[in-house]
Design a protein around this motif. Sequence first.
Motif, PDB file in Angstrom:
ATOM      1  N   ALA A   5       0.834  -1.210   0.000  1.00 21.86           N
ATOM      2  CA  ALA A   5       0.000   0.000   0.000  1.00 21.86           C
ATOM      3  C   ALA A   5       0.864   1.253   0.000  1.00 21.86           C
ATOM      4  CB  ALA A   5      -0.926  -0.006   1.214  1.00 21.86           C
ATOM      5  N   LEU A   6       2.007   1.174   0.665  1.00 20.94           N
ATOM      6  CA  LEU A   6       2.920   2.319   0.730  1.00 20.94           C
ATOM      7  C   LEU A   6       3.610   2.565  -0.608  1.00 20.94           C
ATOM      8  CD1 LEU A   6       4.187   4.366   2.792  1.00 20.94           C
ATOM      9  CD2 LEU A   6       6.038   2.701   3.079  1.00 20.94           C
ATOM     10  N   SER A   7       3.875   1.509  -1.356  1.00 19.40           N
ATOM     11  CA  SER A   7       4.685   1.623  -2.575  1.00 19.40           C
ATOM     12  C   SER A   7       4.051   2.500  -3.642  1.00 19.40           C
ATOM     13  CB  SER A   7       4.952   0.228  -3.146  1.00 19.40           C
ATOM     14  OG  SER A   7       3.740  -0.358  -3.598  1.00 19.40           O
ATOM     15  N   VAL A   8       2.746   2.677  -3.614  1.00 16.13           N
ATOM     16  CA  VAL A   8       2.082   3.479  -4.655  1.00 16.13           C
ATOM     17  C   VAL A   8       2.034   4.959  -4.283  1.00 16.13           C
ATOM     18  CG1 VAL A   8       0.672   1.510  -5.347  1.00 16.13           C
ATOM     19  CG2 VAL A   8      -0.221   3.116  -3.649  1.00 16.13           C
ATOM     20  N   LEU A   9       2.556   5.321  -3.105  1.00 17.70           N
ATOM     21  CA  LEU A   9       2.519   6.715  -2.658  1.00 17.70           C
ATOM     22  C   LEU A   9       3.819   7.428  -2.973  1.00 17.70           C
ATOM     23  CD1 LEU A   9       0.805   6.207   0.829  1.00 17.70           C
ATOM     24  CD2 LEU A   9      -0.264   6.722  -1.375  1.00 17.70           C
ATOM     25  N   ASP A  10       3.773   8.746  -2.934  1.00 22.26           N
ATOM     26  CA  ASP A  10       4.935   9.596  -3.216  1.00 22.26           C
ATOM     27  C   ASP A  10       5.931   9.499  -2.060  1.00 22.26           C
ATOM     28  OD1 ASP A  10       6.766  11.580  -3.762  1.00 22.26           O
ATOM     29  OD2 ASP A  10       5.284  13.142  -4.151  1.00 22.26           O
ATOM     30  N   GLY A  11       7.155   9.111  -2.354  1.00 19.11           N
ATOM     31  CA  GLY A  11       8.177   8.951  -1.328  1.00 19.11           C
ATOM     32  C   GLY A  11       8.600  10.238  -0.652  1.00 19.11           C
ATOM     33  N   SER A  12       8.192  11.395  -1.203  1.00 20.55           N
ATOM     34  CA  SER A  12       8.568  12.671  -0.583  1.00 20.55           C
ATOM     35  C   SER A  12       7.572  13.114   0.482  1.00 20.55           C
ATOM     36  CB  SER A  12       8.689  13.768  -1.649  1.00 20.55           C
ATOM     37  OG  SER A  12       7.420  14.029  -2.251  1.00 20.55           O
ATOM     38  N   LEU A  13       6.514  12.333   0.709  1.00 22.01           N
ATOM     39  CA  LEU A  13       5.530  12.699   1.730  1.00 22.01           C
ATOM     40  C   LEU A  13       6.179  12.773   3.107  1.00 22.01           C
ATOM     41  CD1 LEU A  13       2.444  10.464   0.828  1.00 22.01           C
ATOM     42  CD2 LEU A  13       2.471  12.956   0.937  1.00 22.01           C
ATOM     43  N   PRO A  14       5.778  13.727   3.936  1.00 21.60           N
ATOM     44  CA  PRO A  14       6.265  13.760   5.317  1.00 21.60           C
ATOM     45  C   PRO A  14       5.961  12.439   6.023  1.00 21.60           C
ATOM     46  CG  PRO A  14       5.072  15.776   4.799  1.00 21.60           C
ATOM     47  CD  PRO A  14       4.851  14.838   3.654  1.00 21.60           C
ATOM     48  N   ARG A  15       6.940  11.895   6.726  1.00 24.35           N
ATOM     49  CA  ARG A  15       6.845  10.655   7.496  1.00 24.35           C
ATOM     50  C   ARG A  15       6.808   9.400   6.621  1.00 24.35           C
ATOM     51  NH1 ARG A  15       2.552   9.562   9.996  1.00 24.35           N
ATOM     52  NH2 ARG A  15       3.546   8.207  11.531  1.00 24.35           N
ATOM     53  N   TYR A  16       6.941   9.535   5.302  1.00 24.16           N
ATOM     54  CA  TYR A  16       6.952   8.346   4.437  1.00 24.16           C
ATOM     55  C   TYR A  16       8.089   7.410   4.837  1.00 24.16           C
ATOM     56  CZ  TYR A  16       7.202   5.481   0.186  1.00 24.16           C
ATOM     57  OH  TYR A  16       7.226   4.431  -0.698  1.00 24.16           O
ATOM     58  N   THR A  17       9.278   7.956   5.004  1.00 29.52           N
ATOM     59  CA  THR A  17      10.443   7.118   5.310  1.00 29.52           C
ATOM     60  C   THR A  17      10.299   6.459   6.674  1.00 29.52           C
ATOM     61  OG1 THR A  17      11.797   8.636   3.989  1.00 29.52           O
ATOM     62  CG2 THR A  17      12.968   7.083   5.413  1.00 29.52           C
ATOM     63  N   ALA A  18       9.747   7.182   7.657  1.00 22.83           N
ATOM     64  CA  ALA A  18       9.554   6.608   8.986  1.00 22.83           C
ATOM     65  C   ALA A  18       8.539   5.467   8.931  1.00 22.83           C
ATOM     66  CB  ALA A  18       9.089   7.689   9.955  1.00 22.83           C
ATOM     67  N   VAL A  19       7.475   5.628   8.145  1.00 24.53           N
ATOM     68  CA  VAL A  19       6.483   4.556   7.996  1.00 24.53           C
ATOM     69  C   VAL A  19       7.109   3.349   7.316  1.00 24.53           C
ATOM     70  CG1 VAL A  19       4.357   3.894   6.791  1.00 24.53           C
ATOM     71  CG2 VAL A  19       4.485   6.081   8.013  1.00 24.53           C
ATOM     72  N   ALA A  20       7.910   3.596   6.271  1.00 26.43           N
ATOM     73  CA  ALA A  20       8.583   2.489   5.593  1.00 26.43           C
ATOM     74  C   ALA A  20       9.511   1.743   6.552  1.00 26.43           C
ATOM     75  CB  ALA A  20       9.369   3.015   4.392  1.00 26.43           C
ATOM     76  N   ALA A  21      10.220   2.496   7.394  1.00 31.77           N
ATOM     77  CA  ALA A  21      11.116   1.872   8.376  1.00 31.77           C
ATOM     78  C   ALA A  21      10.329   0.975   9.321  1.00 31.77           C
ATOM     79  CB  ALA A  21      11.861   2.955   9.151  1.00 31.77           C
ATOM     80  N   TYR A  22       9.200   1.469   9.811  1.00 25.68           N
ATOM     81  CA  TYR A  22       8.385   0.698  10.753  1.00 25.68           C
ATOM     82  C   TYR A  22       7.874  -0.591  10.105  1.00 25.68           C
ATOM     83  CZ  TYR A  22       4.407  -0.642  13.631  1.00 25.68           C
ATOM     84  OH  TYR A  22       3.516  -1.353  14.398  1.00 25.68           O
ATOM     85  N   LEU A  23       7.391  -0.502   8.878  1.00 20.80           N
ATOM     86  CA  LEU A  23       6.845  -1.682   8.214  1.00 20.80           C
ATOM     87  C   LEU A  23       7.947  -2.700   7.891  1.00 20.80           C
ATOM     88  CD1 LEU A  23       4.236   0.055   5.877  1.00 20.80           C
ATOM     89  CD2 LEU A  23       3.750  -1.390   7.864  1.00 20.80           C
ATOM     90  N   HIS A  24       9.113  -2.217   7.515  1.00 23.63           N
ATOM     91  CA  HIS A  24      10.250  -3.136   7.282  1.00 23.63           C
ATOM     92  C   HIS A  24      10.664  -3.808   8.590  1.00 23.63           C
ATOM     93  CE1 HIS A  24      11.337  -2.853   3.050  1.00 23.63           C
ATOM     94  NE2 HIS A  24      11.097  -1.545   3.089  1.00 23.63           N
ATOM     95  N   GLU A  25      10.646  -3.046   9.689  1.00 25.57           N
ATOM     96  CA  GLU A  25      10.961  -3.648  10.982  1.00 25.57           C
ATOM     97  C   GLU A  25       9.960  -4.746  11.322  1.00 25.57           C
ATOM     98  OE1 GLU A  25      11.443  -2.429  15.731  1.00 25.57           O
ATOM     99  OE2 GLU A  25      10.879  -0.904  14.255  1.00 25.57           O
ATOM    100  N   ARG A  26       8.669  -4.466  11.102  1.00 22.21           N
ATOM    101  CA  ARG A  26       7.640  -5.464  11.381  1.00 22.21           C
ATOM    102  C   ARG A  26       7.800  -6.690  10.489  1.00 22.21           C
ATOM    103  NH1 ARG A  26       3.777  -6.831  13.090  1.00 22.21           N
ATOM    104  NH2 ARG A  26       1.869  -5.909  12.313  1.00 22.21           N
ATOM    105  N   ALA A  27       8.355  -6.488   9.287  1.00 21.59           N
ATOM    106  CA  ALA A  27       8.545  -7.602   8.353  1.00 21.59           C
ATOM    107  C   ALA A  27       9.815  -8.393   8.641  1.00 21.59           C
ATOM    108  CB  ALA A  27       8.564  -7.078   6.923  1.00 21.59           C
ATOM    109  N   GLY A  28      10.619  -7.937   9.596  1.00 24.85           N
ATOM    110  CA  GLY A  28      11.843  -8.653   9.961  1.00 24.85           C
ATOM    111  C   GLY A  28      13.075  -8.191   9.226  1.00 24.85           C
ATOM    112  N   ASP A  29      12.956  -7.190   8.358  1.00 27.28           N
ATOM    113  CA  ASP A  29      14.113  -6.672   7.613  1.00 27.28           C
ATOM    114  C   ASP A  29      14.739  -5.548   8.436  1.00 27.28           C
ATOM    115  OD1 ASP A  29      15.963  -5.752   5.817  1.00 27.28           O
ATOM    116  OD2 ASP A  29      14.533  -5.374   4.181  1.00 27.28           O
ATOM    117  N   THR A  30      15.487  -5.922   9.476  1.00 31.67           N
ATOM    118  CA  THR A  30      15.995  -4.926  10.413  1.00 31.67           C
ATOM    119  C   THR A  30      17.087  -4.046   9.827  1.00 31.67           C
ATOM    120  OG1 THR A  30      17.503  -6.583  11.331  1.00 31.67           O
ATOM    121  CG2 THR A  30      15.367  -6.305  12.433  1.00 31.67           C
TER     122      THR A  30
END
Length: 381
Positions: A320-345
Amino acid sequence: MDEALLRGLVPSVLGILVRRGADFAAAEDAVQDALVEAVRVWPADPPRDPKGWLVTVAWRRFLDASRADTARRRREDLVDEEPAPGPVPAVDDTLRLYFLCAHPSLTPSSAVALTLRAVGGLTTRQIAEAYLVPEATMAQRISRAKRTVSGVRLDRPGDVATVLRVLYLVFNEGYSGDVDLAAEAIRLTRQLAAVIDHPEVAGLLALMLLHHARRAARTAPDGALVPLAEQDRSRWDTGAIAEGVGILQAALARDRLGEFQAQAAVAALHADAPAAEETDWVQIVEWYDELARLTDSPVVRLNRAVAVGEADGPRAGLAALSVLDGSLPRYTAVAAYLHERAGDTATAARLYAEAARAASDLAERDHLTRRAARLNADRDR
């Protein structure tokens, strides 16, 4: 002295002066002078009729200023027209002032400042401290705003959405200086709800109450941010939650859904969960779908991606995140959180550090930096 009572009288006093012939800018200055005088006099000699006292003093201050104006002859006529002493008519000008202060010709920052001054009754110094700007800067901003709206006729219905947006901006400023702007925004929104029957006004009030109920649990003793999932829910204000949920349910029952009602519904679902793992994320995703339909906001879709990650798993959230603009505020923080939840530390730690470098808020920056450091330390063990 009851400062809330004093500030609550400001809209009606200001409206009375305007109806007597004062232009908005001059009337607002006179009311501020009367408030200062009330703070000086009332503790030792409280008036029997606070509103009447403020009207009398403010009108006299207006007349004093009028006599010194270049248009002396016209202004002096107002002296002869001064109403005789007596009870003040019970006419509520609050709604008119809200629409005037949220006039579309004003910038958002000017509309916020003018609302806090004219409707909220705050001084220029208090507003300046709350927004961390010099008092002279705020005085200029308020003066320009008053000049802009002076002479504006409200002969058509005002835009409720604009008024609500201004109040939402006030609420999001939170706290700084000696004025709690979140609490002030709640007070003003209650005041608006008392004079206009609109489901979105109720929705905004519910949203504010539900968010404000979590305030005590949002920071650790050292000032560090505490994520929602890690907050001590016993510190949440259950009274404010109950009130917010009640107001929201009444608004939703009217079947005129709006943005603030939908946001409040998300907040209510968080408040209703006894523990983070019991949160009804499926319903939250559904409410974000409603919000996206109502607003088409990329920020809403960003928050929806987080909810999808909780409801359907982190990989679904990343999709769901991949279709959004990466320049959005907090986009990178959200991506970090979801990767952490997926085990990609490794990816999560890199993205947390990247998000920390871009964060403008110090507390948020520290939080993201600590998340990155913790993941890197876990990997090195």
